[in-house]
Design a protein around this motif. Sequence first.
Motif, PDB file in Angstrom:
ATOM      1  N   THR A  17       0.829  -1.209   0.000  1.00  0.00           N
ATOM      2  CA  THR A  17       0.000   0.000   0.000  1.00  0.00           C
ATOM      3  C   THR A  17       0.864   1.259   0.000  1.00  0.00           C
ATOM      4  O   THR A  17       0.570   2.220  -0.724  1.00  0.00           O
ATOM      5  CB  THR A  17      -0.942  -0.022   1.219  1.00  0.00           C
ATOM      6  N   ASP A  40      -8.322  -3.728  -1.703  1.00  0.00           N
ATOM      7  CA  ASP A  40      -8.128  -4.429  -0.428  1.00  0.00           C
ATOM      8  C   ASP A  40      -9.208  -3.990   0.557  1.00  0.00           C
ATOM      9  O   ASP A  40      -9.363  -2.787   0.804  1.00  0.00           O
ATOM     10  CB  ASP A  40      -6.733  -4.066   0.115  1.00  0.00           C
ATOM     11  N   GLN A  42      -9.198  -3.869   3.537  1.00  0.00           N
ATOM     12  CA  GLN A  42      -8.635  -3.073   4.646  1.00  0.00           C
ATOM     13  C   GLN A  42      -8.749  -1.574   4.374  1.00  0.00           C
ATOM     14  O   GLN A  42      -8.694  -0.767   5.299  1.00  0.00           O
ATOM     15  CB  GLN A  42      -7.156  -3.406   4.860  1.00  0.00           C
ATOM     16  N   ASN A  44      -6.687   0.553   3.189  1.00  0.00           N
ATOM     17  CA  ASN A  44      -5.534   1.374   3.598  1.00  0.00           C
ATOM     18  C   ASN A  44      -5.118   2.387   2.537  1.00  0.00           C
ATOM     19  O   ASN A  44      -4.738   3.517   2.861  1.00  0.00           O
ATOM     20  CB  ASN A  44      -4.326   0.488   3.932  1.00  0.00           C
ATOM     21  N   ASP A 125      -3.819  -1.555  -5.838  1.00  0.00           N
ATOM     22  CA  ASP A 125      -3.270  -2.044  -4.564  1.00  0.00           C
ATOM     23  C   ASP A 125      -4.006  -3.331  -4.182  1.00  0.00           C
ATOM     24  O   ASP A 125      -5.196  -3.314  -3.890  1.00  0.00           O
ATOM     25  CB  ASP A 125      -3.461  -0.980  -3.471  1.00  0.00           C
TER      26      ASP A 125
HETATM   27 MG    MG Z   1      -1.906  -2.975   2.007  1.00  0.00          MG
END
Ligand code: MG
Length: 258
Positions: A17, A40, A42, A44, A125
């Motif tokens: 990331t 992703d 997440q 991020n 990403d």
């Molecule tokens: Mg990442």
Amino acid sequence: MAAVLCIANQKGGVGKTTTAVNLASSLAHLKKRVLLVDLDPQGNATMGSGVSKLDLERSVYEVLLGLADIKDVRQRPTVIQFDILPANRELSAAEVEMVNLERRNKRLKEALDEVKEEYDLILIDCPPALSLLTLNAFCAADGVIIPMQCEYFALEGLSDLLNTVRHVHSNMNASINNIGLLLLRVMFDKRVTLSLHVSEQLEKHFGKRVLKTVIPRNVRMAEAPSYGLPGVDFDPSSKGAKAYMECAKELLASLKMA
Ligand code: MG
Ligand code: ATP
């Protein structure tokens, strides 16, 4: 027409990331039109680009499932120079829901085809897994940047990643070899003998596939996301920022886009 590069490594926490966000911004500073896709759950890359993942009305999840148009979901936060297709934890459901959809590997590619003309580069990403999401990234890609820490276990898992890319090339997306694989050494500490050794091994095995620019370990790169900024914008004079700018220049030169 944009070149599409995914930033992938199924190992967690290796700097994917950080690389995606900082390369996106560096390339934008070099006057390239850039879209960064956060693939992703997440989220991020979303947060690191200054977009709150908690306040998203729509995200890449809706785009993958055909519930929203990519042109309505991408954003341009005021503080950065590139567009971001944001993600949050909703995206983890896409993995399950896409399984029964037609052309499930190509959902992202088909969405990106709609906007490809508007960009010079599209960076994706990837999550830390060789999952259906990562497969979607590979099916859309002209190449793969693999961030690697030069540690003892760095090469572990690399063969699975290379085999997956080979499989995608033979069966799903021949274009992934347009650019192919590029290895980027990140979080590098030149005082550590082992890092120098692993770095040499990488050069020996992968030759020109290893980018010459090395990204040093630099705390400013780790601090930047909490300010919702790429490191290159948070502290342009830091060693990490300078290295990512250098890396972007090297990338453009190798793609003959400088
Ligand atoms: Mg990442
Ligand atoms: P995940 O697999 O969870 O998605 P990742 O591969 O995307 O992780 P990052 O989130 O980019 O990895 O980085 C992992 C951690 O290392 C983060 O805390 C990040 O701030 C830090 N980090 C990344 N690059 C550097 C660097 N050059 N110097 C110092 N810290 C770094």
